[in-house]
Design a protein around this motif. Structure first.
Motif, PDB file in Angstrom:
ATOM      1  N   PHE A 150      12.145  -0.540  54.920  1.00 10.39           N
ATOM      2  CA  PHE A 150      10.989  -1.987  55.897  1.00 10.39           C
ATOM      3  C   PHE A 150      10.689  -1.556  57.096  1.00 10.39           C
ATOM      4  CE2 PHE A 150      13.054  -5.255  52.850  1.00 10.39           C
ATOM      5  CZ  PHE A 150      12.181  -4.880  51.670  1.00 10.39           C
ATOM      6  N   CYS A 151      10.415  -0.676  57.763  1.00  9.58           N
ATOM      7  CA  CYS A 151      10.191   0.405  58.699  1.00  9.58           C
ATOM      8  C   CYS A 151       8.475   0.260  58.679  1.00  9.58           C
ATOM      9  CB  CYS A 151      10.277   1.235  58.473  1.00  9.58           C
ATOM     10  SG  CYS A 151       9.894   2.294  56.975  1.00  9.58           S
ATOM     11  N   ASP A 152       7.999   1.027  60.423  1.00 13.06           N
ATOM     12  CA  ASP A 152       6.600   1.176  60.910  1.00 13.06           C
ATOM     13  C   ASP A 152       5.797   1.678  59.765  1.00 13.06           C
ATOM     14  OD1 ASP A 152       4.492   2.261  62.023  1.00 13.06           O
ATOM     15  OD2 ASP A 152       5.182   1.398  63.402  1.00 13.06           O
ATOM     16  N   LEU A 153       5.130   2.102  58.774  1.00 13.19           N
ATOM     17  CA  LEU A 153       4.814   3.218  57.942  1.00 13.19           C
ATOM     18  C   LEU A 153       3.530   3.592  58.383  1.00 13.19           C
ATOM     19  CD1 LEU A 153       3.412   1.090  54.676  1.00 13.19           C
ATOM     20  CD2 LEU A 153       5.999   1.901  55.043  1.00 13.19           C
ATOM     21  N   ALA A 154       3.285   3.552  59.220  1.00 17.88           N
ATOM     22  CA  ALA A 154       2.254   4.769  60.580  1.00 17.88           C
ATOM     23  C   ALA A 154       3.809   5.607  60.772  1.00 17.88           C
ATOM     24  CB  ALA A 154       1.960   3.501  61.497  1.00 17.88           C
ATOM     25  N   ASP A 155       5.031   5.827  61.455  1.00 16.38           N
ATOM     26  CA  ASP A 155       6.260   6.445  61.739  1.00 16.38           C
ATOM     27  C   ASP A 155       6.359   7.000  60.299  1.00 16.38           C
ATOM     28  OD1 ASP A 155       5.520   5.041  64.712  1.00 16.38           O
ATOM     29  OD2 ASP A 155       7.644   4.635  64.198  1.00 16.38           O
ATOM     30  N   LEU A 156       6.124   6.384  59.346  1.00 14.13           N
ATOM     31  CA  LEU A 156       7.147   7.137  57.795  1.00 14.13           C
ATOM     32  C   LEU A 156       6.203   7.774  57.490  1.00 14.13           C
ATOM     33  CD1 LEU A 156       8.959   7.249  55.569  1.00 14.13           C
ATOM     34  CD2 LEU A 156       7.696   5.531  55.333  1.00 14.13           C
ATOM     35  N   GLU A 157       4.954   8.170  57.498  1.00  8.14           N
ATOM     36  CA  GLU A 157       3.477   8.496  57.258  1.00  8.14           C
ATOM     37  C   GLU A 157       3.850  10.037  58.096  1.00  8.14           C
ATOM     38  OE1 GLU A 157      -0.756   9.182  55.641  1.00  8.14           O
ATOM     39  OE2 GLU A 157      -0.200   7.564  56.960  1.00  8.14           O
ATOM     40  N   THR A 158       3.208   9.370  59.729  1.00  9.58           N
ATOM     41  CA  THR A 158       4.539  10.182  60.233  1.00  9.58           C
ATOM     42  C   THR A 158       4.940  12.010  60.031  1.00  9.58           C
ATOM     43  OG1 THR A 158       3.045   9.625  61.992  1.00  9.58           O
ATOM     44  CG2 THR A 158       3.846  11.922  62.579  1.00  9.58           C
ATOM     45  N   ALA A 159       6.756  11.175  59.956  1.00 12.61           N
ATOM     46  CA  ALA A 159       7.825  12.168  59.185  1.00 12.61           C
ATOM     47  C   ALA A 159       7.791  12.797  58.279  1.00 12.61           C
ATOM     48  CB  ALA A 159       8.554  10.738  59.198  1.00 12.61           C
ATOM     49  N   VAL A 160       7.178  12.216  57.024  1.00  9.70           N
ATOM     50  CA  VAL A 160       6.713  12.615  55.633  1.00  9.70           C
ATOM     51  C   VAL A 160       5.800  13.924  55.499  1.00  9.70           C
ATOM     52  CG1 VAL A 160       5.689  12.147  53.405  1.00  9.70           C
ATOM     53  CG2 VAL A 160       7.168  10.769  54.686  1.00  9.70           C
ATOM     54  N   GLN A 161       4.205  13.818  56.795  1.00  5.65           N
ATOM     55  CA  GLN A 161       3.704  14.967  56.719  1.00  5.65           C
ATOM     56  C   GLN A 161       4.552  16.001  57.509  1.00  5.65           C
ATOM     57  OE1 GLN A 161       0.491  12.946  59.075  1.00  5.65           O
ATOM     58  NE2 GLN A 161      -0.628  12.315  57.791  1.00  5.65           N
ATOM     59  N   GLN A 162       5.205  15.837  58.617  1.00  5.15           N
ATOM     60  CA  GLN A 162       5.793  17.087  58.874  1.00  5.15           C
ATOM     61  C   GLN A 162       7.092  17.874  58.671  1.00  5.15           C
ATOM     62  OE1 GLN A 162       5.858  18.260  62.074  1.00  5.15           O
ATOM     63  NE2 GLN A 162       7.360  19.851  61.432  1.00  5.15           N
ATOM     64  N   TRP A 163       7.972  16.899  57.308  1.00  3.41           N
ATOM     65  CA  TRP A 163       8.210  17.671  56.114  1.00  3.41           C
ATOM     66  C   TRP A 163       7.635  18.468  55.029  1.00  3.41           C
ATOM     67  CZ3 TRP A 163      11.737  12.546  55.044  1.00  3.41           C
ATOM     68  CH2 TRP A 163      12.632  12.625  55.745  1.00  3.41           C
ATOM     69  N   ARG A 164       6.265  17.719  55.120  1.00  2.00           N
ATOM     70  CA  ARG A 164       5.348  18.483  54.347  1.00  2.00           C
ATOM     71  C   ARG A 164       4.678  19.650  54.285  1.00  2.00           C
ATOM     72  NH1 ARG A 164       5.237  19.171  49.917  1.00  2.00           N
ATOM     73  NH2 ARG A 164       3.647  18.553  48.636  1.00  2.00           N
ATOM     74  N   TYR A 165       4.559  19.577  56.267  1.00  2.00           N
ATOM     75  CA  TYR A 165       4.403  20.748  56.683  1.00  2.00           C
ATOM     76  C   TYR A 165       4.552  21.866  57.074  1.00  2.00           C
ATOM     77  CZ  TYR A 165       2.364  23.753  60.742  1.00  2.00           C
ATOM     78  OH  TYR A 165       1.997  24.199  61.178  1.00  2.00           O
ATOM     79  N   GLN A 166       6.440  21.675  57.034  1.00  2.00           N
ATOM     80  CA  GLN A 166       7.258  22.567  56.063  1.00  2.00           C
ATOM     81  C   GLN A 166       7.447  23.226  55.167  1.00  2.00           C
ATOM     82  OE1 GLN A 166      10.248  20.304  58.925  1.00  2.00           O
ATOM     83  NE2 GLN A 166       9.482  21.221  60.346  1.00  2.00           N
TER      84      GLN A 166
END
Length: 302
Positions: free
Chosen positions: A192-208
């Motif tokens: 229950f959060c801002d899904l745009a923020d969640l996607e940005t964070a997930v993309q950073q982890w996936r980039y790593q």
């Protein structure tokens, strides 16, 4: 670990159900201990993968003398290393996770999933860590692979009293500062959060190049909205109250929730993230057994 902590956080039935399964990383892993998972680094271990040209400084014991005598070339045998992996559990400790009672409370349920799955992974000889968050990183238990790691995790969980809002952008940035190698990140949250923020964070982890798994932990009330009569809804993260008749809202609520869930699932699909919806009314043993069986099937197909 005390018997009380075992009772609170470990699900013995779940451990029994999943005892003969394995958690296998989807890709290659990196680690600093000998283990049961393939590494992206070539070394001198158990599985022969080929040769490379001998260079000054290589240990002569790895020279393939048969190739030298047959082809007059100095080459070194290479093997595929098998290593450990680290599984990082990231647990939502925000106020919304306090919804529910007893073992079906979302925070309690998610904590039991994390500790039980963590125990299972430790038994494979791999490492686990625990991070808790709300609007920021609340605590971090560094990776370990001894039974004492479960003690450290449960001791941290016992100190938490979820009461703040969720802010995944800031929290996940802080969490990610502790991850340095290609590893597995398992997030347990109601999202229950801002899904745009969640996607940005997930993309950073996936980039790593981390493997990311999202356990979407929800109470059955949130999935079915089966309230009857006149009900007062009180906000857990906002000071709002709403007195209403749920039967008049049910259709609109379920439509809005379905759209939210579809957006979250789409984020996972776009970014190569595993997504699992979890109803706290289901026994953890069923959830983990079904998940590991499905994961194992996918691993074999690859």
């Amino acid at each position: 670990m005390s018997q009380g902590a075992l009772t609170r956080y470990l699900d013995a039935h779940a451990l029994d159900r999943i005892a003969r399964q394995r958690w296998e990383p989807r890709g290659l892993v990196q680690g600093n201990l000998a283990g049961g998972h393939r590494s992206p680094l070539a070394g001198f271990a158990v599985e022969f993968v080929g040769h490379r040209q001998y260079v000054w400084g290589d240990d002569p014991k790895h020279i393939d003398w048969r190739v030298y005598f047959n082809r007059d070339r100095l080459v070194v045998k290479q093997y595929q290393m098998e290593t450990n992996f680290v599984c990082h559990f990231v647990l939502d400790a925000s106020a919304s996770m306090t919804y529910g009672t007893g073992d079906e409370q979302k925070f309690r349920y998610a904590a039991r999933l994390a500790v039980t799955l963590g125990h299972f992974i430790l038994n494979q000889g791999d490492k686990i860590s625990l991070a808790t968050f709300d609007d920021r990183l609340r605590g971090f238990v560094p990776p370990g692979n001894s039974p004492a790691q479960l003690v450290r995790m449960t001791e941290h969980l016992d100190t938490l009293s979820p009461r703040e809002k969720t802010h995944v952008g800031r929290a996940f940035t802080e969490v990610g500062e502790h991850y340095h190698r290609r590893e597995i990140v398992v997030v347990l949250s109601d999202f229950f959060c801002d899904l745009a923020d969640l996607e940005t964070a997930v993309q950073q982890w996936r980039y790593q190049r981390h493997e990311v798994v999202l356990f979407h932990v929800l109470h059955h009330d949130e999935l079915a909205f089966e309230f009857e009569g006149q009900v007062k809804f009180v906000g857990l993260e906002l000071p709002d109250e709403l007195l209403t008749r749920p039967d008049e809202l049910r259709r609109a609520y379920l439509r809005a929730f379905r759209e939210f869930q579809e957006r979250l699932a789409a984020i996972c699909q776009r970014n190569g993230v595993e997504y699992l919806m979890v109803d706290t009314a289901r026994p953890p043993a069923e959830v983990l057994a079904d998940y590991l069986m499905q994961r194992s099937r996918l691993h074999r197909r690859r």
